[in-house]
Motif scaffolding. Structure first.
Motif, PDB file in Angstrom:
ATOM      1  N   GLU A  14     -41.085   5.485  13.708  1.00  0.00           N
ATOM      2  CA  GLU A  14     -39.696   5.741  14.070  1.00  0.00           C
ATOM      3  C   GLU A  14     -38.940   4.420  14.138  1.00  0.00           C
ATOM      4  O   GLU A  14     -39.398   3.459  14.741  1.00  0.00           O
ATOM      5  CB  GLU A  14     -39.619   6.459  15.410  1.00  0.00           C
ATOM      6  N   THR A  15     -37.792   4.396  13.529  1.00  0.00           N
ATOM      7  CA  THR A  15     -36.978   3.181  13.496  1.00  0.00           C
ATOM      8  C   THR A  15     -35.629   3.450  14.134  1.00  0.00           C
ATOM      9  O   THR A  15     -35.018   4.483  13.894  1.00  0.00           O
ATOM     10  CB  THR A  15     -36.761   2.710  12.046  1.00  0.00           C
ATOM     11  N   GLU A  16     -35.173   2.513  14.948  1.00  0.00           N
ATOM     12  CA  GLU A  16     -33.854   2.633  15.561  1.00  0.00           C
ATOM     13  C   GLU A  16     -32.861   1.748  14.815  1.00  0.00           C
ATOM     14  O   GLU A  16     -33.118   0.570  14.577  1.00  0.00           O
ATOM     15  CB  GLU A  16     -33.893   2.215  17.032  1.00  0.00           C
ATOM     16  N   THR A  18     -28.939   0.508  15.120  1.00  0.00           N
ATOM     17  CA  THR A  18     -27.821   0.443  16.054  1.00  0.00           C
ATOM     18  C   THR A  18     -26.545   0.055  15.322  1.00  0.00           C
ATOM     19  O   THR A  18     -26.542  -0.880  14.521  1.00  0.00           O
ATOM     20  CB  THR A  18     -28.102  -0.578  17.169  1.00  0.00           C
ATOM     21  N   ARG A  33     -26.662   4.753  18.533  1.00  0.00           N
ATOM     22  CA  ARG A  33     -28.086   4.500  18.254  1.00  0.00           C
ATOM     23  C   ARG A  33     -28.599   5.660  17.398  1.00  0.00           C
ATOM     24  O   ARG A  33     -28.516   6.821  17.806  1.00  0.00           O
ATOM     25  CB  ARG A  33     -28.887   4.410  19.553  1.00  0.00           C
ATOM     26  N   LEU A  34     -29.092   5.332  16.229  1.00  0.00           N
ATOM     27  CA  LEU A  34     -29.654   6.334  15.327  1.00  0.00           C
ATOM     28  C   LEU A  34     -31.163   6.128  15.252  1.00  0.00           C
ATOM     29  O   LEU A  34     -31.635   5.016  15.005  1.00  0.00           O
ATOM     30  CB  LEU A  34     -29.037   6.203  13.932  1.00  0.00           C
ATOM     31  N   PHE A  35     -31.901   7.188  15.465  1.00  0.00           N
ATOM     32  CA  PHE A  35     -33.357   7.141  15.373  1.00  0.00           C
ATOM     33  C   PHE A  35     -33.751   7.834  14.073  1.00  0.00           C
ATOM     34  O   PHE A  35     -33.534   9.038  13.903  1.00  0.00           O
ATOM     35  CB  PHE A  35     -33.990   7.825  16.593  1.00  0.00           C
ATOM     36  N   GLU A  37     -36.243   8.442  10.484  1.00  0.00           N
ATOM     37  CA  GLU A  37     -37.534   8.488   9.808  1.00  0.00           C
ATOM     38  C   GLU A  37     -37.257   8.638   8.321  1.00  0.00           C
ATOM     39  O   GLU A  37     -36.589   9.598   7.903  1.00  0.00           O
ATOM     40  CB  GLU A  37     -38.378   9.662  10.301  1.00  0.00           C
ATOM     41  N   VAL A  41     -31.774  10.827   9.815  1.00  0.00           N
ATOM     42  CA  VAL A  41     -31.504  10.756  11.254  1.00  0.00           C
ATOM     43  C   VAL A  41     -32.215  11.900  11.963  1.00  0.00           C
ATOM     44  O   VAL A  41     -31.998  13.077  11.658  1.00  0.00           O
ATOM     45  CB  VAL A  41     -29.980  10.834  11.521  1.00  0.00           C
ATOM     46  N   ASP A  43     -32.498  11.729  15.565  1.00  0.00           N
ATOM     47  CA  ASP A  43     -31.831  11.823  16.858  1.00  0.00           C
ATOM     48  C   ASP A  43     -30.719  10.786  16.882  1.00  0.00           C
ATOM     49  O   ASP A  43     -30.758   9.798  16.137  1.00  0.00           O
ATOM     50  CB  ASP A  43     -32.815  11.575  18.006  1.00  0.00           C
ATOM     51  N   ALA A  44     -29.718  11.022  17.722  1.00  0.00           N
ATOM     52  CA  ALA A  44     -28.583  10.109  17.810  1.00  0.00           C
ATOM     53  C   ALA A  44     -28.108  10.008  19.246  1.00  0.00           C
ATOM     54  O   ALA A  44     -28.225  10.964  20.019  1.00  0.00           O
ATOM     55  CB  ALA A  44     -27.441  10.574  16.903  1.00  0.00           C
ATOM     56  N   GLU A  45     -27.584   8.862  19.595  1.00  0.00           N
ATOM     57  CA  GLU A  45     -27.049   8.639  20.938  1.00  0.00           C
ATOM     58  C   GLU A  45     -25.760   7.836  20.814  1.00  0.00           C
ATOM     59  O   GLU A  45     -25.750   6.745  20.248  1.00  0.00           O
ATOM     60  CB  GLU A  45     -28.054   7.882  21.800  1.00  0.00           C
TER      61      GLU A  45
END
Length: 377
Positions: A14-16, A18, A33-35, A37, A41, A43-45
């Motif tokens: 998993e790579t973040e 920003t 913040r995008l997580f 693979e 994307v 997950d996102a914050e």
């Protein structure tokens, strides 16, 4: 491989990624913040609060008319919406009857602001797409709206039109101003129609925005999306249809069904002619009479609430009155709900589409940065 044809013996890292606090496609600071693979994307914050100014706390204890003026500083794009709604709270609390002519002029100002807000959104959207020609064309068309706003309120931003009981005398519409507004609307309608035809017939643009940032109707309702973001999923909810100020006017509630970037853009494109239609009706039937009712006395009042439909969705204001001063002010802008929905909309898409998915809701991060939390230590 398993039954879903996915490799199970491969370790996924998993790579973040920003983005922010400053992004080239946005004029306000925020952090994403995008997580991801394999560049998708998962997950996102989205983090806001960088531009926090504590306006609700500053309003505490201010004389109500001064506090209302301060609400214009919440947002430079929908400043008229904030001061209008804040005045509506006081008018409801005290029982002030606003002259009919003033109500019509308030609607004209709000719809002009809707025009400039939607055009600004479309222009920035095309910047994110990388289509500078479309972006500059929209800014050019928008200039006509900005000049009309300046002519009425004396300023291109924070016009100060609404006051408790009506509108400021300097914002009265005489025949010269009415004629200028009519001429401006004719020009805007002609140019925006030409732009819309070119926009929807551009295969590169349509392919870039179709199916990106999709939000289903069920998800939009669950996540509390509002305004054009909600209507882009097919939900025909527009609070103007419930507002007393809009009772005299006929207009259509614009919806699209796909809930993607294309639908969000098209809702706003199609709402522009509806806003023009409302303004023309208001000009054609502008009542005679006073524009301000000052025959009222200040009095204490418990917390009163007011909801109105602004360019991005539902805007909420509430406060109590004590000795003519504001107490317990709460302001909720539509972006706080829509930004949360966009975190979901970005998931599942390629990283290059994430920013497009986020800004499709026309987020106003400055509007959102108001509330404070006091923690006892």
């Amino acid at each position: 491989m398993n039954e879903d044809n996915k490799i199970t013996d491969k370790k996924v890292i998993e790579t973040e990624v920003t983005m922010g606090t400053v992004h080239s496609a946005a004029i306000e600071p925020y952090r994403v913040r995008l997580f991801v693979e394999d560049e998708i994307v998962r997950d996102a914050e989205i983090t806001v609060g960088i531009n926090h100014r504590g306006i609700e706390r500053i309003m505490e204890g201010l004389p109500v008319e001064k506090a209302n003026s301060l609400t214009e500083k919440i947002c430079g794009i929908c400043s008229n919406s904030h001061i209008w709604n804040s005045c509506l709270v006081a008018e409801k609390a005290i029982g002030i009857e606003v002259p009919e002519r003033a109500q019509y002029i308030r609607v004209i100002m709000e719809e002009l602001e809707r025009l400039h807000s939607h055009m600004l959104y479309l222009a920035h959207g095309n910047e994110v797409l990388g289509h500078e020609t479309f972006a500059m064309r929209l800014f050019y068309i928008r200039e006509t709206v900005m000049e009309l706003l300046r002519m009425i309120g004396g300023n291109r931003v924070q016009y100060g039109v609404s006051i408790i009981g009506g509108i400021r005398p300097r914002c009265e519409l005489d025949e010269m101003r009415i004629q200028k507004i009519r001429e401006g609307l004719d020009l805007i309608e002609e140019k925006i129609t030409d732009f819309a035809d070119r926009f929807v017939s551009d295969p590169m643009v349509m392919s870039r925005i179709t199916g990106v940032g999709t939000l289903s109707q069920k998800q939009a309702i669950k996540l509390g999306a509002t305004g054009p973001t909600l209507r882009s999923t097919g939900v025909a909810i527009d609070l103007r249809s419930e507002m007393e100020s809009y009772d005299p006017f006929d207009f259509d509630i614009i919806t699209q069904d796909d809930g993607d970037v294309k639908s969000n853009l098209l809702v706003r494109v199609l709402e522009i002619p509806e806003a023009i239609k409302i303004i023309r009706q208001a000009l054609d039937n502008l009542p005679e009479g006073k524009i301000t009712n000052r025959s009222w006395e200040m009095q204490d009042a418990p917390i009163n609430k007011s909801y109105i439909e602004v360019p991005r969705g539902t805007l909420y204001h509430s406060y109590a009155l004590e000795d003519g001063r504001v107490r317990n002010c709460v302001i909720r802008t539509p972006s706080i709900a829509n930004i949360g929905a966009m975190q979901y909309a970005a998931v599942g898409h390629h990283i290059t589409d994430a920013q497009l998915a986020i800004v499709q809701c026309d987020p106003c991060f400055t509007c959102t940065d108001r509330a404070i939390q006091i923690i006892k230590i």
